[in-house]
Each structure stands twice: as structure tokens, then as C-alpha cells.
Design a protein around this motif. Sequence first.
Motif, PDB file in Angstrom:
ATOM      1  N   LEU A 387       0.820  -1.214   0.000  1.00 37.11           N
ATOM      2  CA  LEU A 387       0.000   0.000   0.000  1.00 37.11           C
ATOM      3  C   LEU A 387       0.853   1.263   0.000  1.00 37.11           C
ATOM      4  CD1 LEU A 387      -2.858  -0.927   2.523  1.00 37.11           C
ATOM      5  CD2 LEU A 387      -3.093  -0.537   0.067  1.00 37.11           C
ATOM      6  N   SER A 388       2.054   1.197   0.562  1.00 37.28           N
ATOM      7  CA  SER A 388       2.912   2.380   0.622  1.00 37.28           C
ATOM      8  C   SER A 388       3.386   2.825  -0.756  1.00 37.28           C
ATOM      9  CB  SER A 388       4.120   2.105   1.522  1.00 37.28           C
ATOM     10  OG  SER A 388       5.022   1.206   0.899  1.00 37.28           O
ATOM     11  N   LYS A 389       3.280   1.952  -1.725  1.00 34.53           N
ATOM     12  CA  LYS A 389       3.731   2.289  -3.081  1.00 34.53           C
ATOM     13  C   LYS A 389       2.731   3.181  -3.809  1.00 34.53           C
ATOM     14  CE  LYS A 389       6.051  -2.230  -3.427  1.00 34.53           C
ATOM     15  NZ  LYS A 389       6.060  -3.547  -4.113  1.00 34.53           N
ATOM     16  N   CYS A 390       1.545   3.328  -3.245  1.00 34.30           N
ATOM     17  CA  CYS A 390       0.475   4.055  -3.937  1.00 34.30           C
ATOM     18  C   CYS A 390       0.022   5.258  -3.123  1.00 34.30           C
ATOM     19  CB  CYS A 390      -0.728   3.137  -4.175  1.00 34.30           C
ATOM     20  SG  CYS A 390      -0.337   1.632  -5.092  1.00 34.30           S
ATOM     21  N   ASP A 391      -0.214   6.371  -3.798  1.00 39.28           N
ATOM     22  CA  ASP A 391      -0.767   7.561  -3.155  1.00 39.28           C
ATOM     23  C   ASP A 391      -2.287   7.590  -3.232  1.00 39.28           C
ATOM     24  OD1 ASP A 391       1.715   8.598  -2.453  1.00 39.28           O
ATOM     25  OD2 ASP A 391       1.987   9.491  -4.440  1.00 39.28           O
ATOM     26  N   ARG A 392      -2.854   6.608  -3.906  1.00 37.06           N
ATOM     27  CA  ARG A 392      -4.306   6.541  -4.048  1.00 37.06           C
ATOM     28  C   ARG A 392      -4.817   5.270  -3.366  1.00 37.06           C
ATOM     29  NH1 ARG A 392      -5.252   2.559  -7.398  1.00 37.06           N
ATOM     30  NH2 ARG A 392      -3.647   1.884  -8.889  1.00 37.06           N
ATOM     31  N   PRO A 393      -6.119   5.229  -3.051  1.00 40.13           N
ATOM     32  CA  PRO A 393      -6.682   4.018  -2.445  1.00 40.13           C
ATOM     33  C   PRO A 393      -6.577   2.814  -3.384  1.00 40.13           C
ATOM     34  CG  PRO A 393      -8.161   5.889  -2.158  1.00 40.13           C
ATOM     35  CD  PRO A 393      -7.100   6.337  -3.113  1.00 40.13           C
ATOM     36  N   VAL A 394      -6.398   1.655  -2.796  1.00 42.26           N
ATOM     37  CA  VAL A 394      -6.231   0.413  -3.550  1.00 42.26           C
ATOM     38  C   VAL A 394      -7.321  -0.563  -3.121  1.00 42.26           C
ATOM     39  CG1 VAL A 394      -4.672  -1.497  -4.077  1.00 42.26           C
ATOM     40  CG2 VAL A 394      -3.732   0.780  -3.650  1.00 42.26           C
ATOM     41  N   SER A 395      -7.947  -1.227  -4.097  1.00 44.94           N
ATOM     42  CA  SER A 395      -9.022  -2.159  -3.778  1.00 44.94           C
ATOM     43  C   SER A 395      -8.464  -3.482  -3.266  1.00 44.94           C
ATOM     44  CB  SER A 395      -9.896  -2.418  -5.012  1.00 44.94           C
ATOM     45  OG  SER A 395      -9.170  -3.180  -5.974  1.00 44.94           O
ATOM     46  N   ARG A 396      -9.321  -4.244  -2.624  1.00 41.33           N
ATOM     47  CA  ARG A 396      -8.915  -5.553  -2.121  1.00 41.33           C
ATOM     48  C   ARG A 396      -8.548  -6.486  -3.274  1.00 41.33           C
ATOM     49  NH1 ARG A 396     -13.270  -6.699  -0.183  1.00 41.33           N
ATOM     50  NH2 ARG A 396     -13.965  -8.495  -1.390  1.00 41.33           N
ATOM     51  N   GLU A 397      -9.286  -6.376  -4.376  1.00 35.64           N
ATOM     52  CA  GLU A 397      -8.995  -7.216  -5.547  1.00 35.64           C
ATOM     53  C   GLU A 397      -7.619  -6.932  -6.110  1.00 35.64           C
ATOM     54  OE1 GLU A 397     -11.724  -5.473  -5.071  1.00 35.64           O
ATOM     55  OE2 GLU A 397     -13.243  -7.050  -4.799  1.00 35.64           O
ATOM     56  N   ASP A 398      -7.250  -5.646  -6.168  1.00 34.87           N
ATOM     57  CA  ASP A 398      -5.917  -5.296  -6.681  1.00 34.87           C
ATOM     58  C   ASP A 398      -4.822  -5.800  -5.749  1.00 34.87           C
ATOM     59  OD1 ASP A 398      -7.009  -4.081  -8.893  1.00 34.87           O
ATOM     60  OD2 ASP A 398      -6.932  -2.048  -8.046  1.00 34.87           O
TER      61      ASP A 398
END
Length: 450
Positions: A387-398
Motif C-alpha cells: 500500500l505504501s507504493k500508492c498515493d491513491r486508495p487500492v481495492s482488495r482485488e488489486d
Amino acid sequence: MTITEILQFVDRIVEKQTGQHLDDLQKTVIQGVWQGKSYNQIADESGYDKNYVGDVSRKLFKILSEQLNEDINKSNFSWTLERAINSPQFVVGVNTNISYCPFYPPAEQNQSINKEEKTTKKTVYHDLILAPKIIHFCDRTLELQTLSHWLTTQNPRLISVLGLSGIGKTTLVKQFVDLNLQLFDIIIWKSIKLSPSLDTIITEIFALINYEPIQTDNKLTQLFNLLRQQRCLIILDDVQELFTSGQFAGQYKTEYKDYKTFFTRMTEIEHQSTLILIGQEQCQEMICLDEELYPVKCLELGGLGDTEILNNLGLKDDETWPKLLELYEGNPVYLKDIASLVRNIFLGKVSEFLTEDSLLLTEDIKYRLKELFDRLSPIEQQIVVELSKCDRPVSREDLRQVLSLSSMDLINGLQSLSKRYLLKTIECDKISFILTPVFREYVRTCLPPS
């Protein structure tokens, strides 16, 4: 008579007339007047104009005069309040309808009281040695009112106050206690860091209040007898120390399983007392599925929303303070640490600090965040690194596509991170997840590459 008792007394009177508790400046004024300070001295210490301090004082004197039927002013403030508190008229509430509970029990008038009468006589004892001293209290009026409402009208048996390290949990509870000493016969404040054994805590409680000799084979039963007979408030701080690092949130260490029994019994047994747990993560006993059957309350603290926390920290450019507050999530400990850095390196100029255009982490902040990361289970650590790699929300599927985790492990890991207040859930087209910004920056920049 202590200043805490005076503040509590005046707060009750002001709240009765105005519906609001004392703010920080009013408390400072009362304390200063009680100590015989001039308005100039109070103004210098509080950072306000002398005339404004005088106006605040006179408004308080007017409220007190109306409620106590006395002409109260600066010169007679101290002795008039002490006389009012100690007068029989005040104790029975003829004028004020406010009851006052002395900090210590009065000496027994009749030395011939029989043993049975002595054992049923209420004890008044407040042990706040391990509680912090509150100097400034900022922007928690709603949370303070919530605690007061619960404890004055609903009598919950267990309250958990939860949130990230440094967010102000302990400060909030101590402020409530300072303002509501009269609600409880016995108040005990303990820190799990300093006294982790439940057996030791119970023994100390009975030793301190001189209630009755403790029997080694049924200490918990004796404690619940006390909780039934008197209204007690027990505060346990740093409750996360009961839980195992490296596992999902709220998993008890083997040697502390007796706390699980204690917390559960607190909600199941009839009594008139309350246990407040202060910690950084939830356990199952803190979650209430049916409030009618199990009177459990949970107060979760987020960051402060008012720049008042930055007052008197030597910062400049107050028009930029909201950005600083947002950047560090309104966390009082983070903000005070960053304020020190801004004073030392940027001469207090917040605008110049913000031109760095990055979320800087001091060594103290890193230390706190490392402690949080080290408590995570391996599954949680995998999730936060991704999750730290992204500045946007990430879905459970991703997340499932990029992590080698089963659906059950992923879901349990996300739930555990939420119980630690490190994860925000975003509901849009899909339910997505994002780390809190400061923790994300720590994971992204401070962990060694895997």
C-alpha cells in the motif's frame, strides 16, 4: 484545597449556567487568580492581552456571583470560593444544586463505630500519581462531552479510548477525570507499561484504600465486591502492551490472559463502576455487539482539527498552519516535534518549511512509527509495504493480485490494520484502502529495501 478541586468546582458552576465547560484560557485565569497573580502576569504567561484577560475574569466572576449569591471579585475570589465550598449550605446544595465530594474522606467522628458499620462506610480515594499533568487541552470539547454523557447518564462498565500513538488519548481521559472527581468514590490510574500484572494491580488497589485484607485465592471476586459497593473508576493506560507483537491486533500475550477474563467479567457482572482502557489497538472485548446486554463504549480519536495546538510553540506565518496541521494529521505529538524542528532549522517560519514540499520525519517520529511497524504481523507488513507504493486508495482485488496471500489472510490483515488505526477505508465504486499519510511515508522511505 487544591487547584484541581477549584477548577472542577468552577467548571461545574459555569457548565450549569452556560452549558459549556471551561476553556484553556478560563482555566489559566482561574489558576492565576487563585495563586494571587496580577492580570499582567496571567497575560504574559498565556500570551493574551491584559485587558482581554480582565474581561474573561470579570465574566467568570459574574457567573460565580449569580450562582453562589455572593459578590465575587478578584480580591475576594480565593477565600469566598473556599468558604462556599466548605459551607453547609453549599454541601446540601440549597443555592447551587451542585454536590461536592471531598478529595479525602473526613476523619471519623465516632471512634466507637462498630466493625460492621465501618465495612459498609464508603471510602473516598483518588490515586492519580501515574496520571499526566495537563497543561494545555485543545480542541476535544466534543469527545469530552461524549465521555461525560456516557459516565453521567449511561454508566457503561467498560469504555475504550483508542487511536494512534500521540493522538491525545491519555490527555483526554485525564482532563475528564480532573473535571469529574466528584462522580466517583474511588479513582485508580495504572499504566500497563509500569505495572503489567493484574494480580499486582488488584493487590495495590486494596493496599492503597485500606479497604480490607486481600485474600490471595479470590482477588478478582473481592475486586468485584468493591465495584458493586462503591462507584469506582479504574483507568488502565497503554493497554496495547498486553497484546503480542508480530500477530494480528488484540491477541493477548500468554501471561496476560487473565486480563481477557477481567475485561469480559466487567461487562457481564452487575456493579456500579467503570473501567476505561486507553490503547493503540482494539481487542475483541472492546467491541460491543449489543449495548443493552453488554454496556461497552468505544471512543476512537482522530487528529485535531484546530490550529490552537500550534499556539505558543514559537511558529510564524499562522496563515500556513492549517496546511501543517493537515500534513501531520492533527497528531499533537507529531506537530510539537515538527514545531521544534521548524524553530531550530527554519527560524519558526512555517511557510519556508512547507517549501520543502515533502513530509519530513524527525527521528522521534521515526522511532514511534518503527514501534508501530514492529508490532505488525508478517501479513500486515506485506500489506502495508504494498500500500505504501500508492498515493491513491487500492481495492482488495488489486491487492490480492499482487500479494501471495489467501483471501482469508488478506481480509484478516486489513481488519487488523484498521484496529490499529493505520488504515483508512474509502467507499466509492469499490471499497478501497489507503495508509495514513505519515505512516505511509515512514514505510516508503525508512524501511530497508526487501
